[in-house]
Design an enzyme around this catalytic site. Structure first.
Site, mmCIF file in Angstrom:
data_model
loop_
_atom_site.group_PDB
_atom_site.id
_atom_site.type_symbol
_atom_site.label_atom_id
_atom_site.label_comp_id
_atom_site.label_asym_id
_atom_site.label_seq_id
_atom_site.Cartn_x
_atom_site.Cartn_y
_atom_site.Cartn_z
ATOM 1 N N GLU A 288 -5.072 -5.372 10.693
ATOM 2 C CA GLU A 288 -4.038 -4.362 10.926
ATOM 3 C C GLU A 288 -4.307 -3.638 12.241
ATOM 4 O O GLU A 288 -5.096 -2.682 12.281
ATOM 5 C CB GLU A 288 -4.045 -3.330 9.793
ATOM 6 C CG GLU A 288 -3.794 -3.920 8.427
ATOM 7 C CD GLU A 288 -3.276 -2.852 7.469
ATOM 8 O OE1 GLU A 288 -2.160 -3.015 6.988
ATOM 9 O OE2 GLU A 288 -3.978 -1.865 7.232
ATOM 10 N N GLY B 160 2.918 -1.298 4.238
ATOM 11 C CA GLY B 160 2.908 0.131 3.931
ATOM 12 C C GLY B 160 4.316 0.628 3.622
ATOM 13 O O GLY B 160 4.828 0.449 2.517
ATOM 14 N N GLY B 161 4.973 1.225 4.618
ATOM 15 C CA GLY B 161 6.267 1.878 4.441
ATOM 16 C C GLY B 161 7.297 1.062 3.665
ATOM 17 O O GLY B 161 7.960 1.580 2.761
ATOM 18 N N HIS C 75 -9.443 0.935 5.127
ATOM 19 C CA HIS C 75 -8.159 1.111 5.815
ATOM 20 C C HIS C 75 -8.374 2.021 7.026
ATOM 21 O O HIS C 75 -9.171 2.960 6.979
ATOM 22 C CB HIS C 75 -7.117 1.714 4.864
ATOM 23 C CG HIS C 75 -5.736 1.677 5.435
ATOM 24 N ND1 HIS C 75 -5.307 2.591 6.370
ATOM 25 C CD2 HIS C 75 -4.709 0.824 5.243
ATOM 26 C CE1 HIS C 75 -4.059 2.289 6.713
ATOM 27 N NE2 HIS C 75 -3.677 1.222 6.046
ATOM 28 N N GLU D 296 -6.743 4.384 8.144
ATOM 29 C CA GLU D 296 -6.534 5.817 7.869
ATOM 30 C C GLU D 296 -7.781 6.433 7.226
ATOM 31 O O GLU D 296 -8.099 7.599 7.466
ATOM 32 C CB GLU D 296 -5.282 6.000 6.991
ATOM 33 C CG GLU D 296 -4.018 5.789 7.815
ATOM 34 C CD GLU D 296 -2.822 5.268 7.036
ATOM 35 O OE1 GLU D 296 -2.819 5.330 5.801
ATOM 36 O OE2 GLU D 296 -1.881 4.774 7.695
ATOM 37 N N ASN E 170 0.867 -1.180 0.000
ATOM 38 C CA ASN E 170 0.000 0.000 0.000
ATOM 39 C C ASN E 170 0.903 1.229 0.000
ATOM 40 O O ASN E 170 1.541 1.532 1.008
ATOM 41 C CB ASN E 170 -0.889 -0.050 1.256
ATOM 42 C CG ASN E 170 -1.708 1.207 1.442
ATOM 43 O OD1 ASN E 170 -1.770 2.069 0.562
ATOM 44 N ND2 ASN E 170 -2.350 1.315 2.599
ATOM 45 N N TRP E 171 0.963 1.906 -1.129
ATOM 46 C CA TRP E 171 1.888 3.040 -1.258
ATOM 47 C C TRP E 171 1.336 4.312 -0.605
ATOM 48 O O TRP E 171 2.026 5.329 -0.532
ATOM 49 C CB TRP E 171 2.207 3.308 -2.738
ATOM 50 C CG TRP E 171 2.964 2.186 -3.398
ATOM 51 C CD1 TRP E 171 3.400 1.019 -2.805
ATOM 52 C CD2 TRP E 171 3.386 2.098 -4.776
ATOM 53 N NE1 TRP E 171 4.053 0.228 -3.726
ATOM 54 C CE2 TRP E 171 4.058 0.865 -4.938
ATOM 55 C CE3 TRP E 171 3.255 2.944 -5.882
ATOM 56 C CZ2 TRP E 171 4.600 0.467 -6.163
ATOM 57 C CZ3 TRP E 171 3.799 2.544 -7.106
ATOM 58 C CH2 TRP E 171 4.460 1.321 -7.244
ATOM 59 N N LYS E 172 0.106 4.262 -0.172
ATOM 60 C CA LYS E 172 -0.532 5.413 0.499
ATOM 61 C C LYS E 172 -0.341 6.694 -0.329
ATOM 62 O O LYS E 172 -0.351 6.626 -1.550
ATOM 63 C CB LYS E 172 -0.001 5.559 1.937
ATOM 64 C CG LYS E 172 -0.191 4.253 2.722
ATOM 65 C CD LYS E 172 0.020 4.406 4.204
ATOM 66 C CE LYS E 172 -0.194 3.050 4.886
ATOM 67 N NZ LYS E 172 -0.041 3.114 6.316
ATOM 68 N N SER F 156 3.760 -2.435 10.289
ATOM 69 C CA SER F 156 5.212 -2.485 10.476
ATOM 70 C C SER F 156 5.838 -3.801 9.999
ATOM 71 O O SER F 156 6.773 -4.306 10.625
ATOM 72 C CB SER F 156 5.576 -2.205 11.941
ATOM 73 O OG SER F 156 5.174 -0.893 12.299
ATOM 74 N N GLY G 138 2.835 1.852 10.892
ATOM 75 C CA GLY G 138 3.804 2.941 10.763
ATOM 76 C C GLY G 138 4.545 3.266 12.043
ATOM 77 O O GLY G 138 5.095 4.355 12.188
HETATM 78 P P1 PGA Z 1 3.058 0.050 7.636
HETATM 79 O O1 PGA Z 1 1.554 0.261 7.098
HETATM 80 O O2 PGA Z 1 3.594 -1.212 6.969
HETATM 81 O O3 PGA Z 1 3.813 1.278 7.195
HETATM 82 O O4 PGA Z 1 2.981 -0.105 9.102
HETATM 83 C C1 PGA Z 1 0.696 -0.826 6.940
HETATM 84 C C2 PGA Z 1 -0.638 -0.375 6.409
HETATM 85 O O5 PGA Z 1 -1.131 0.691 6.804
HETATM 86 O O6 PGA Z 1 -1.229 -1.080 5.584
#
Ligand code: PGA
Length: 256
Positions: A168, A236-237, A96, A98, A9-11, A215, A174
């Site tokens: 998640e 994510g990251g 998600h 977020e 997920n490149w957000k 993470s 993150g």
């Molecule tokens: P993260 O994000 O790997 O940066 O913790 C995961 C996500 O939000 O899907």
């Protein structure tokens, strides 16, 4: 029996140009690897979807969107509809944390989005997960179970099989503080798969893929993939660097 599935997920990262470069790098880094029993997908921001689709054409790397409205069209400024994604990508991330926390997405909206994705042939990656306070109060199972029930309301057993659920925990996203493999396995197996079994029976629950997210890094993916209930990861990251994401796929595959 469940094929592992690792998605990035490149957000809100990467311009179109940067996204294409990352997709090309990833393709080169994974060439030859992803056809061997693992599904891999990347979810760039909307503006980059078409260009990344082109950059990945003919590869085994799938494409997903990060969000979607449930209506096909209408006066909804800034929104993207399932009709617009149909044919453009294979997957769509829904609910998600977020989106839920920053944009006020409710369980009811998530449910509408899940129905819309399924009706348009998009494979949903449905996100669920508790926050730190809920976790510390021992409310994780009740909360996550409730999110699963609400999201799947009215979804048929045949449709449910197509959904991937990403567990998640919000406190792990993150933060560089992932859940432990055992912790995640309990919620993924007992709560998420358990709730699906209560809703649809064991046959359906056993085919639904459930990812862990929060993470995930090249160094800890093995801990999650080694768990019997965890079928993959939503990253994510670490999905923003081709070498890291390719290593996550390789290390993850090695344990399944
Ligand atoms: P993260 O994000 O790997 O940066 O913790 C995961 C996500 O939000 O899907």
């Amino acid at each position: 029996m469940r094929k592992p599935f690792i998605a990035g997920n490149w957000k809100m990262h990467k311009t179109i140009e940067e996204a294409v470069a990352l997709a090309r790098e990833l393709r080169a880094a994974l060439e030859g690897d992803v056809s061997i029993g693992c599904d891999v997908a990347v979810c760039p921001p909307f503006p980059a979807l078409a260009a990344v689709r082109e950059a990945l054409a003919g590869s085994a790397i799938g494409l997903g969107a990060q969000n979607m409205h449930w209506e096909e069209q209408g006066a909804v400024t800034g929104a993207v509809s399932p009709l617009m994604l149909q044919g453009l990508c294979d997957y769509v991330i829904i609910g998600h944390s977020e989106r839920r926390n920053l944009f006020g997405e409710t369980d009811e909206m998530v449910n509408k989005k899940l129905h819309a994705a399924l009706a348009h042939g998009l494979k949903p990656i449905l996100c669920v997960g508790e926050n730190l306070q809920q976790n510390q109060a021992g409310e994780t199972e009740k909360f996550v179970g409730g999110q699963v029930r609400a999201a799947f309301a009215g979804v048929t057993p045949e449709q449910a099989r197509i959904v991937t659920v990403a567990y998640e925990p919000i406190w792990a996203i993150g933060t560089c503080v992932p859940a432990t493999g055992e912790e995640a396995n309990v919620i993924v197996g007992g709560t998420v798969r358990g709730t699906l079994a209560a809703l649809y029976g064991n046959d359906v629950a056993q085919v639904v893929r459930i990812q862990y997210g929060g993470s995930v890094k090249p160094g800890n993916i093995a801990e999650f993939m080694a768990q019997p209930e965890i079928d993959g990861a939503l990253v994510g990251g670490a999905s923003l660097r081709a070498t890291d994401f390719a290593e996550i796929v390789r290390n993850g595959l090695a344990c399944k």
